[in-house]
Design an enzyme around this catalytic site. Structure first.
Site, PDB file in Angstrom:
ATOM      1  N   CYS A  85       0.789  -1.234   0.000  1.00 28.52           N
ATOM      2  CA  CYS A  85       0.000   0.000   0.000  1.00 28.52           C
ATOM      3  C   CYS A  85       0.817   1.277   0.000  1.00 28.52           C
ATOM      4  O   CYS A  85       0.491   2.227  -0.711  1.00 28.52           O
ATOM      5  CB  CYS A  85      -0.990  -0.001   1.163  1.00 28.52           C
ATOM      6  N   HIS A 120      -2.750   1.054   7.170  1.00 30.89           N
ATOM      7  CA  HIS A 120      -2.991   1.129   5.727  1.00 30.89           C
ATOM      8  C   HIS A 120      -2.934   2.568   5.228  1.00 30.89           C
ATOM      9  O   HIS A 120      -3.512   3.465   5.844  1.00 30.89           O
ATOM     10  CB  HIS A 120      -4.346   0.516   5.383  1.00 30.89           C
ATOM     11  N   ASP A 137      -7.832   4.468  -3.505  1.00 32.73           N
ATOM     12  CA  ASP A 137      -7.236   3.375  -2.729  1.00 32.73           C
ATOM     13  C   ASP A 137      -6.638   2.348  -3.690  1.00 32.73           C
ATOM     14  O   ASP A 137      -7.155   1.247  -3.847  1.00 32.73           O
ATOM     15  CB  ASP A 137      -8.300   2.739  -1.841  1.00 32.73           C
TER      16      ASP A 137
END
Length: 286
Positions: A85, A120, A137
């Site tokens: 991420c 995250h 995202d």
């Protein structure tokens, strides 16, 4: 945090935008240069997810070189690799900002309905002249292929899997619809994160024995109606209509399987990964 204070905090941090090659990024995702707009945001988000894989090979091998801009650029843009991420989101954020979007980098709690950590990285994007903001995202595994309006109750089909955003007491939750109902994916507030927040989270995720990424290989790809996941030696292909196929991946098929998932390793990386998955060093070190 007030809006003015939050904006001032955003501006304190150096995200190294002057060292970011947006043209190299656009070439990697095969996308033309665009100005800020809703259609452009959707197109860029989709192109990024389709072009750059989610993978944790460097973490598994104990060889992750960190989150410096040059490191991410070399790995994801020049060496045909993916990342997890932080690498995805830092790359997309830099590109979006250089293309004229307003970008806020945030940190989110994974599996908030359980005991998930706040590790995250995601993004909130805005367009000058518009009040609507969007959750971008690109680095949540095989999750979102499109940005989502930051609006309570908004539901978006993500390549065949509905996702929903809800807000309660200032906390937004992204949930995915499964056969068991709406399953929370991660939750966040709108406070801007800082570079050190990601360095701390990255250190935990890439080194702690409790991290889901230190002990097993994870490669994920998402496309329309199709989610592919390589977890150690098993390839799972999930279709949006509910069909699931699982295929063992023997060591002699590992390189070909990774290439099918757009992860290209050099000979040394491949040999080390085969050893990690149970191979004999003398067989794979040649």
């Amino acid at each position: 945090m007030s809006s003015s204070l939050a904006e001032s905090v955003d501006q304190l941090d150096d995200w190294y935008l002057d060292r970011f090659d947006v043209d190299a990024y656009l070439a990697r995702i095969r996308h033309p240069r665009v100005g800020p707009g809703v259609e452009a945001l959707h197109s860029l988000h989709r192109a990024h997810v389709l072009a750059i894989p989610f993978e944790n090979v460097d973490v598994v091998l104990g060889a992750h070189r960190g989150l410096a801009p040059e490191t991410i650029t070399d790995k994801l843009l020049l060496r045909h690799r993916g990342g997890y991420c932080y690498e995805h989101a830092l790359l997309f954020a830099a590109a979006a900002e250089r293309l004229g979007f307003r970008v806020r980098r945030i940190i989110s709690r994974v599996q908030p309905h359980r005991s998930g950590p706040r590790t995250h990285m995601a993004l909130l994007l805005g367009i000058d002249g518009e009040e609507t903001r969007y959750l971008a995202d690109v680095g949540f595994g095989a999750g979102m292929i499109a940005p989502m309006r930051l609006r309570d109750g908004d539901i978006v089909d993500q390549a065949g899997w509905p996702h929903r955003l809800t807000v309660r007491d200032g906390i937004w939750t992204l949930a995915k619809h499964t056969e068991d109902g709406w399953e929370p994916q991660h939750a966040f507030d709108e406070s801007p994160a800082r570079p050190v927040d990601y360095e701390v989270a990255h250190h935990y995720v890439s080194t702690h024995p409790a991290s889901p990424f230190t002990g097993r290989l994870v490669v994920m790809r998402l496309s329309d109606g199709l989610s592919r996941r390589l977890i150690d030696d098993t390839l799972t292909v999930e279709h949006a209509d509910g069909r699931i196929e699982r295929t063992p991946v023997p060591l002699e098929r590992l390189d070909a399987t990774l290439r099918d998932l757009d992860v290209v390793l050099n000979a040394s990386e491949l040999a080390e990964l085969r050893v990690h998955l149970g191979g004999q060093p003398e067989l794979w070190s040649r």
